[in-house]
Design an enzyme around this catalytic site. Sequence first.
Site, short mmCIF file in Angstrom:
data_model
loop_
_atom_site.label_atom_id
_atom_site.label_comp_id
_atom_site.label_asym_id
_atom_site.label_seq_id
_atom_site.Cartn_x
_atom_site.Cartn_y
_atom_site.Cartn_z
N THR A 104 6.76 -5.31 4.27
CA THR A 104 7.14 -6.48 5.08
C THR A 104 6.98 -7.74 4.23
OG1 THR A 104 6.43 -5.34 7.07
CG2 THR A 104 6.62 -7.75 7.22
N LEU A 151 0.85 -1.20 0.00
CA LEU A 151 0.00 0.00 0.00
C LEU A 151 0.89 1.26 0.00
CD1 LEU A 151 -2.88 1.25 0.24
CD2 LEU A 151 -2.58 1.19 2.73
N GLU A 181 1.26 0.81 10.20
CA GLU A 181 -0.19 0.60 10.41
C GLU A 181 -0.86 1.85 10.95
OE1 GLU A 181 -2.12 -1.62 9.59
OE2 GLU A 181 -0.92 -3.40 9.16
N GLY A 182 -0.42 3.02 10.47
CA GLY A 182 -0.93 4.29 10.97
C GLY A 182 -0.05 4.72 12.12
N CYS A 201 -8.45 -3.68 5.57
CA CYS A 201 -7.37 -4.64 5.90
C CYS A 201 -6.56 -4.10 7.08
CB CYS A 201 -6.43 -4.86 4.72
SG CYS A 201 -7.27 -5.38 3.22
N ALA A 247 -5.23 -5.74 10.77
CA ALA A 247 -3.84 -5.83 11.24
C ALA A 247 -3.62 -4.96 12.48
CB ALA A 247 -2.89 -5.43 10.12
N ARG A 248 -4.27 -3.81 12.53
CA ARG A 248 -4.11 -2.94 13.72
C ARG A 248 -4.67 -3.63 14.96
NH1 ARG A 248 -6.28 2.52 10.60
NH2 ARG A 248 -4.32 3.00 9.53
#
Length: 394
Positions: free
Chosen positions: A169, A136, A373-374, A248, A252-253
Amino acid sequence: MSRFHGVDFYDVDSLLSEEERAVRDTVREWVDDNVTPVIGEHYLEGKFPKHLVPQMAELGLFGANLPEAYGCAGLNNVAYGLIMQELERGDSGVRSFASVQGGLVMYPIHAFGSEDQKQQWLPRMASGQVIGCFGLTEPDYGSNPGAMTTTARETRDGWVLRGAKMWITNGSTAQAAIIWAKTGDLGDADSIRGFIVPTDAKGFSAKDQKGKLSLRASDTSELVLEDVCVPKEALLPKSGGLKSPLMCLTQARYGIAWGAVGAAMACYDEAVSYAKTRVMFDKPIGGFQLQQARLADMLTEITKAQLLCLQLGRLKDQGKATPQQVSLAKRNNVSIATDVARETRRLLGANGILAEYQAMRHLANLESVYTYEGTHDIHTLILGQEITGLNAFN
Ligand code: TGC
Ligand code: FAD
């Protein structure tokens, strides 16, 4: 019975089902036996411990909350979270591997893929035969993925993808990449769609990110797509708009919120054990008030984070967890885990900088977890928007 019993000051254990405890204990024991003894060395060498992948697959750790019909474990979200907690107790890189494979690669195939795609990919991903990555982020678009410039142009036979993805990753180990690209104008984030791209496709290349001082036991790569041709079947048919990759990220978060607690638990355990045994000024350093204050703060924050995760998991299992609730947990738990790791490192004195102890490795890792992830800031703004209804991103 596991050798690591785990800090559990409020008896959170009693709130878990027998199955959830069994899953947690199995992964806990596996981490104690297989990750903890080797991870320091892999970290120093800058290598992901690839030999663990078949064992992780055998334990059902990939996409563990996806259905058994696709070769997955079909667990609930609390059990899934406990798996992430235990993996990250070992190392954030090991948890990252499982989060990407399950939350960022298998989840989108399950959520947005056709039945054929699910049958074709999910069982092989659950068994670790196929490793995936999630593209992303781009060199110029990290926190703002809606502005991505990777494109997918439709042709008679399929699609042609062009662009670059950064900080990916498992990028150089993956056989399949989920690539997010714009199928319309660059200004149109609603045209973003997901593609399953085989990494041996002509025009696809992955280059390892060198010089990392964090997440060293994890592969991170830059992906370049130079007019990569994929068939029509590569498109995830139900993906559409920025919302799809953001969904998504919510998966993951959620796993990261649990995982960070595992890293904090590992550090706390190390801090307590060191405080009781290291003698200075003729008594264990744990007998000094300053060190007790450190330990009391760690225990308090870990206990709050454990309760936060459990309630979030229960809400998720009821289909009620919101992305904003997930943001709160990711933001809080990574932040407190970073504090716990830093305070443990300090409590250990000079030994705290060594790889044979865990704190410094966890601290360095958590700096990446804080960003990916932010970032912490982005989750602050997500919560700010939820509270006020006002957008402070731009
Ligand atoms: P915005 O207009 O807010 O949202 C677009 C649409 O998406 C919806 N939405 C979400 N849906 C599900 N889950 C979420 N978390 C969602 N966030 C937003 C939203 O409701 C809207 O829906 P609709 O129906 O109205 O179209 O979009 P924006 O462009 O303003 O962006 C908002 C922002 C900044 C929060 C978002 O871009 C963001 O989260 N940025 C951070 C980027 C990020 O986290 N990247 C992570 C990359 S992957 C990674 O780091 C993997 S690390 C892996 C490892 O090793 O473990
Ligand atoms: P930027 O967006 O450039 O942010 C820089 C700083 O500005 C940060 O402090 C940020 O909080 C702040 N900032 C940004 N916007 C605002 C704003 N509106 N208001 C206030 N402050 C702001 N991505 C993937 O797609 N797939 C992966 O598998 C993946 N794995 C990763 C693994 C590692 C080890 C790392 C470090 C990153 C990984 N990422 C991955 C990328 C990760 O998601 C991004 O690094 C992250 O989203 C932040 O983007 P950036 O690094 O470009 O920072």
